[in-house]
Design an enzyme around this catalytic site. Sequence first.
Site: not given
Length: 294
Positions: A43, A106, A132, A137, A161, A203
């Site tokens: 991202t 979402y 991840y 988000r 992550k 990361i």
Amino acid sequence: MFEGSIVALITPFKEGEVDYEALGKLIDFHVDNGTDAVLVCGTTGESPTLTFEEHDKVVEFAVKHANGRIKIIAGTGANATHEAVHLTAHAKEVGADAALLVVPYYNKPTQEGLYRHFATVAEEVDIPIILYNIPSRTGVEIGVDTVYRLVSEYPNVVGSKESTPNMDRISELRRKLGENFSILSGDDSLTLPMMALGAKGVISVANNIVPREIKALTEFAREGNFLKARELHLQLYELFKVLFIETNPIPVKTACWMLGMCEKEFRLPMCEMKPENEEKLREVLKKYNLPVVN
């Protein structure tokens, strides 16, 4: 084992297209500065605004350009499982070393839905997979028990992550999954506390502009020299924070432009920083004696 200093690489654009000349120079920069691996199409690389064709081409270009000099991790996550399978299969086909799959965003799947999503990709594509977790988000967190279930059943799920301030979660992951599972910080300012709890590295967004320093921080922590790691963390803390003064990756790409590494070009809905925030960023870069040219 994926560990140490991994850069969440920006994707440079020029006149509306991916700037492959700049991308190649960025990969070379990280090879030269000792970065352990490069993540493309994450991202921070503005993957949501890349077309499927661009996504595949960026991954293939990165693998070919790296030519074995540095590990390439491909961001292949999606909120539709069939898309994640497609992207991950292509990453394996062109020779990526691993795939990073974000929690579907979402649509907020249940834990069973998350398990089935990642299990489907892991079963269909034999490539090391790093999960991840970034609930700020995606709207949902992958539970520790779900991670444990995936790792127990799919040996190619090798790490996660973690972009979360919840250090109890890091303790639980390390306690349940053991030393062979690579926990990686997803937030530069949380790398030190996570590594103190057993994370293997980061990361990193800041790694785009200060790769030697991020490498040194992770090396000190891996060696157990937390006094030196803390000194470096505190030195870098202001930089870590200014890189999130607006939504990532807007500030870090702007910083790369200021340092002459790429054009200052985004794709909507990402856009330029507010002028006052851009000036704050420029002043912090100068404080760190970085070679500002723009």
